[in-house]
Design a protein around this motif. Structure first.
Motif, short mmCIF file in Angstrom:
data_model
loop_
_atom_site.label_atom_id
_atom_site.label_comp_id
_atom_site.label_asym_id
_atom_site.label_seq_id
_atom_site.Cartn_x
_atom_site.Cartn_y
_atom_site.Cartn_z
N VAL A 1 9.90 -79.03 -60.04
CA VAL A 1 8.45 -79.27 -59.94
C VAL A 1 7.75 -77.94 -59.70
CG1 VAL A 1 6.64 -80.46 -58.64
CG2 VAL A 1 8.85 -81.59 -59.04
N GLU A 2 6.82 -77.62 -60.55
CA GLU A 2 6.14 -76.32 -60.47
C GLU A 2 5.35 -76.17 -59.17
OE1 GLU A 2 2.86 -73.72 -63.00
OE2 GLU A 2 4.01 -75.30 -63.99
N ASN A 3 4.64 -77.22 -58.79
CA ASN A 3 3.85 -77.20 -57.56
C ASN A 3 4.19 -78.44 -56.73
OD1 ASN A 3 2.00 -77.05 -55.50
ND2 ASN A 3 0.20 -77.46 -56.78
N PRO A 4 5.07 -78.30 -55.74
CA PRO A 4 5.50 -79.47 -54.97
C PRO A 4 4.39 -80.16 -54.19
CG PRO A 4 7.04 -77.66 -54.68
CD PRO A 4 5.84 -77.09 -55.37
N ALA A 5 3.22 -79.54 -54.09
CA ALA A 5 2.09 -80.21 -53.46
C ALA A 5 1.54 -81.32 -54.36
CB ALA A 5 0.98 -79.21 -53.12
N GLU A 6 1.91 -81.27 -55.63
CA GLU A 6 1.47 -82.27 -56.61
C GLU A 6 2.68 -83.00 -57.18
OE1 GLU A 6 -1.66 -82.88 -57.14
OE2 GLU A 6 -2.43 -81.21 -55.93
N GLY B 1 5.37 -84.05 -59.95
CA GLY B 1 5.97 -83.36 -61.08
C GLY B 1 5.64 -84.06 -62.39
N ARG C 1 9.67 -83.84 -53.79
CA ARG C 1 9.31 -82.96 -54.91
C ARG C 1 9.83 -81.56 -54.59
NH1 ARG C 1 4.93 -85.96 -53.20
NH2 ARG C 1 3.94 -84.16 -52.18
N CYS D 1 11.19 -77.56 -56.05
CA CYS D 1 10.94 -76.55 -57.10
C CYS D 1 12.15 -76.27 -57.98
CB CYS D 1 10.49 -75.23 -56.46
SG CYS D 1 8.85 -75.25 -55.74
N GLU E 1 15.70 -74.94 -50.49
CA GLU E 1 14.31 -74.95 -50.02
C GLU E 1 14.19 -75.44 -48.58
OE1 GLU E 1 11.91 -76.90 -53.10
OE2 GLU E 1 13.32 -76.09 -54.58
#
Length: 249
Positions: free
Chosen positions: A50-55, A57, A80, A82, A94
């Motif tokens: 996932v490019e941006n784990p705040a959002e 995927g 989510r 990265c 992570e």
């Protein structure tokens, strides 16, 4: 399986490998059921890469779009990560703790607020999650029947039979298998693959999806959703997944 009447029916979608198109198949099923008038819940419990784990995927976002669910992000995509690795490895890199019990409870929350829930796994049944637990253990804990998505190409008979055999050995209820990405003009070997598998697998063939060559994933989902209703195996698919009749949901 438990007999909790508060929980709606659902299905856990797994693949024989990465890249077989299980997200597209899960999204097509979600879109089809939504068009029937059902409130469809979707869940991608573990998404890596996932490019941006705040959002959400890409997979979770596609499932949300197809189902039109308004469920919170942390229900649709609770974990989510990265790194494009197995969840256990990505989480270790992570320094993220994967709470197995929370994933199971989240699936139950979705099943209390929808008419049908589709959960899409990560890779295949033997993908590690955390602490020695596998995707197969998540299927069992969520108490959902398994739909296996496979490809028609060389090697799929071995991969599909191994997946279904593993499910049977681990006492996972299995709705059946679906062949995805069949070429429009297959050679005899490819054309015979679904029937060969059906004869050997001791599991129901739920459908054969033609190749959806469009570049856009949403258009691919629309094409597969349109194919779904015209499948010769549609009645088997509906019976085995046990989605509710309109008006009874």
């Amino acid at each position: 399986m438990s007999a909790n009447i508060d929980l709606c029916p659902g299905v856990f979608v797994t693949g024989t490998d990465t890249g077989v198109g299980k997200t597209l198949v899960a999204a097509a099923l979600a879109q089809h059921l939504r068009k029937l008038g059902l409130r469809v819940g979707v869940m991608k419990p573990l998404e890596t890469g996932v490019e941006n784990p705040a959002e959400e995927g890409l997979d979770a976002a596609l499932l949300r779009w197809a189902s039109e669910t308004s469920a919170p992000r942390d229900q649709v995509a609770p974990v989510r990560l990265c790194a494009p690795l197995a969840p256990s490895m990505a989480a270790e890199m992570e320094k993220t703790f994967i709470d197995f019990g929370h994933l199971v409870e989240t699936s139950r929350q979705l099943r209390r607020s929808h008419d049908f829930v589709i959960v899409e796994g990560a890779g295949g049944l033997m993908v590690p999650i955390a602490g020695g637990l596998l995707i197969a253990d998540l299927v069992r804990a969520m108490e959902l029947p398994l739909m296996v998505v496979c490809r028609p190409t060389l090697g799929t008979i071995n991969h599909t039979l191994l997946t279904l055999f593993t499910a049977r050995q681990m006492a996972l209820p299995t709705a059946g298998f679906l062949v995805n990405n069949m070429p429009l003009h297959p050679d005899k070997a490819l054309a015979d693959t679904p029937h060969t598998l059906a004869a050997l697998a001791s599991a129901d063939l739920l459908g054969v999806f033609d190749n959806a060559p469009q570049d856009d994933d949403r258009q691919k989902v629309k094409n597969l959703s349109d194919q779904l209703a015209s499948l010769p195996t549609y009645k088997v698919l509906r019976r085995n997944l046990a989605w509710p009749e309109i008006g009874s949901a």
